[in-house]
Scaffold this active site. Structure first.
Site, PDB file in Angstrom:
ATOM      1  N   ARG A  90     -17.424  35.966 -22.968  1.00  0.00           N
ATOM      2  CA  ARG A  90     -15.869  35.597 -23.066  1.00  0.00           C
ATOM      3  C   ARG A  90     -15.664  34.286 -22.281  1.00  0.00           C
ATOM      4  O   ARG A  90     -15.122  33.061 -22.686  1.00  0.00           O
ATOM      5  CB  ARG A  90     -15.047  36.448 -22.950  1.00  0.00           C
ATOM      6  CG  ARG A  90     -13.571  36.236 -23.144  1.00  0.00           C
ATOM      7  CD  ARG A  90     -12.489  37.217 -22.299  1.00  0.00           C
ATOM      8  NE  ARG A  90     -12.782  38.578 -22.844  1.00  0.00           N
ATOM      9  CZ  ARG A  90     -12.070  38.897 -23.907  1.00  0.00           C
ATOM     10  NH1 ARG A  90     -11.303  38.114 -24.605  1.00  0.00           N
ATOM     11  NH2 ARG A  90     -12.339  40.203 -24.355  1.00  0.00           N
ATOM     12  N   GLU A 134     -17.593  32.027 -20.658  1.00  0.00           N
ATOM     13  CA  GLU A 134     -18.675  30.899 -20.874  1.00  0.00           C
ATOM     14  C   GLU A 134     -17.751  30.084 -22.390  1.00  0.00           C
ATOM     15  O   GLU A 134     -17.737  28.961 -22.232  1.00  0.00           O
ATOM     16  CB  GLU A 134     -19.885  31.052 -21.213  1.00  0.00           C
ATOM     17  CG  GLU A 134     -20.540  31.557 -20.284  1.00  0.00           C
ATOM     18  CD  GLU A 134     -22.072  32.214 -20.437  1.00  0.00           C
ATOM     19  OE1 GLU A 134     -22.797  32.133 -19.496  1.00  0.00           O
ATOM     20  OE2 GLU A 134     -22.060  32.661 -21.644  1.00  0.00           O
ATOM     21  N   ASP A 178     -29.613  38.782 -21.540  1.00  0.00           N
ATOM     22  CA  ASP A 178     -30.965  38.694 -21.651  1.00  0.00           C
ATOM     23  C   ASP A 178     -31.411  39.652 -22.802  1.00  0.00           C
ATOM     24  O   ASP A 178     -32.088  39.481 -23.768  1.00  0.00           O
ATOM     25  CB  ASP A 178     -31.767  38.734 -20.682  1.00  0.00           C
ATOM     26  CG  ASP A 178     -31.571  37.352 -19.520  1.00  0.00           C
ATOM     27  OD1 ASP A 178     -31.219  36.338 -19.946  1.00  0.00           O
ATOM     28  OD2 ASP A 178     -31.792  37.626 -18.399  1.00  0.00           O
TER      29      ASP A 178
END
Length: 463
Positions: free
Chosen positions: A192, A194, A260
């Site tokens: 959110r 970013e 990741d």
């Protein structure tokens, strides 16, 4: 086994664990008494490590320094079974190292050692040569951008263009404010904060979320735009409509590396021909596993299956099943199969198996396992639904999903009193029979099979 090329910034995660109960006499700062040290793979290497944990073949591409950290890093990658032929050594930089100091399971400070300079011309050429060599061999590409110098604008766009030319799925974990860097990627996975920063748009409403994802799709030509929303799950567009895939409630200990895990699990799911919604559900389950652990943790297929299938108490991962069975001394019967489109023949077979002992454990082939054994058009019914249906039968006591081609690991761990297979195994080798006290063959009820059901559906549809 899917082959995935991971390209990006390689980071060594170093942890100092201990307790802090006093302040230093030199300055008003806490003193950590170190009890444990650990070194983990971070950045793009953590993405690769997650994929390996999910049974993918991984080729990693990035740079490390010509130092002790770099040598240890490459050694760890090889130990994990990750192909390091694309890991280049840059004599002008140190290996990126993030040291986290943790007291009483709380991170109190992080120390970063890094050089963010772009790659020199020789390293760029060697990196691109490696990617061009591998692109036809692999199934998909992940760009893991931590803004440490590997994935600059030009290199990122060159890789995306190459992947699209060869019709390869390419996913990007973005960093920074300029998302034109990732234009024409298959999918990007901003969180959110970013995405708000990149688009200068507050994502505080359904309308703004939808608008942001439309911008990614229309302005940056991202085929499958989505945004991760922490405890609110993952939002994405489906036929122009906003869809939210809710998170799976679980106690959060550490969010390190969760992004990741998300991009790794999304990639693998999409390569297994899952829909975007199914891929997001799988990614949410994987993230729920890793945030429940400290450090850059990994999620196994068995742990994810437990999260996804937790709607039924009979469905257990192997470790939990072994703990449960240790508490009783009853006769254990084990059988296994795909059980794709559960029918009367299956139910009759399982009832007969149960009658041979006290506890019936059913080993269930995972979706990936079935695809390898029976082809890409199978299974018809997902492992989540197959497991639930089996667990709903009164004759079945426990269901455990396995991802290998055979159940030998389950049989080795369970050491059942009775191993049961169908009578079609007469005069054939029954895998694991030497590990059970007794092996029994049971006749199938005639006239019932998944293949026959599929053929009947085809005939009915054609008529």
């Amino acid at each position: 086994m899917k082959k995935i090329l991971v390209i990006g910034d390689l980071i060594a995660d170093y942890y100092l664990w201990g307790k802090s109960e006093r302040l230093s006499p030199e300055a008003p700062v806490p003193v950590l008494e170190v009890k444990k040290e650990s070194k983990n793979l971070g950045g793009a290497a953590n993405v690769a490590n997650n994929l390996t944990s999910l049974k993918a073949k991984v080729f990693l591409c990035g740079v490390v320094g010509d130092d002790l950290e770099g040598k240890h890093f490459i050694s760890t990658l090889k130990t994990r079974g990750i192909d390091t032929s694309g890991v280049l050594i840059d004599k002008t930089r140190c290996t990126t190292l993030k040291t986290r100091i943790i007291a009483q399971n709380q991170q109190i400070v992080r120390v970063d050692k890094e050089i963010k300079d772009p790659l020199n011309a020789d390293l760029r050429k060697n990196l691109l040569d490696f990617i061009a060599e591998k692109i036809q061999e692999i199934d998909g590409v992940i760009l893991s951008d931590y803004n440490k110098g590997v994935l600059d604008f030009e290199l990122t766009q060159t890789i995306i263009t190459l992947a699209n030319k060869h019709h390869k799925l390419i996913l990007c974990d973005p960093k920074g404010k300029d998302y034109s860097k990732y234009s024409h990627a298959s999918l990007i996975t901003p969180n959110r904060a970013e995405l708000e920063q990149a688009l200068h748009l507050k994502l505080d409403s359904h309308a703004n979320l939808s608008k942001a994802l439309q911008i990614l799709q229309e302005t940056y030509h991202i085929a499958m735009p989505l945004v991760t929303l922490s405890e609110q799950g993952i939002a994405f567009l489906e036929k122009g409509e906003l869809v939210n895939c809710p998170t799976i409630a679980k106690e959060v200990y550490d969010v390190t590396g969760a992004g990741d895990t998300v991009i790794a699990s999304l990639t693998l799911s999409l390569l297994e021909s899952k829909s975007l919604k199914e891929a997001c559900e799988f990614a949410n389950a994987a993230a729920a596993v890793v945030v429940g652990k400290m450090g850059s943790a990994l999620a196994s297929l068995e742990e994810i299956a437990l999260i996804l299938n937790q709607t039924h108490p009979k469905i257990l991962p192997l470790e939990k099943l072994l703990e449960t069975l240790e508490r009783n001394q009853q006769k254990i019967v084990f059988t296994n199969g795909c059980f794709d489109i559960l029918h009367k023949g299956h139910a009759s077979y399982l009832q007969k198996a149960k009658a041979l002992g006290d506890i019936l454990v059913v080993g269930l082939n995972s979706d990936n396992s079935i695809k390898r054994l029976k082809g890409d058009k199978r299974p018809i019914v997902s492992e989540k639904d197959r497991a639930f249906l089996l667990a709903s039968l009164s004759c079945v006591d426990y269901v455990v999903v396995f991802g290998e081609d055979t159940p030998i690991k389950l049989i080795q761990a369970l050491k059942p009193d009775i191993l049961v297979k169908g009578a079609d195994y007469l005069n054939k080798e029954v895998i694991g029979s030497e590990l059970a006290k007794e092996t029994r063959l049971i006749e199938f009820e005639e006239g019932y099979s998944t293949s026959a059901i599929i053929e009947k559906i085809k005939r009915t549809h054609n008529d």
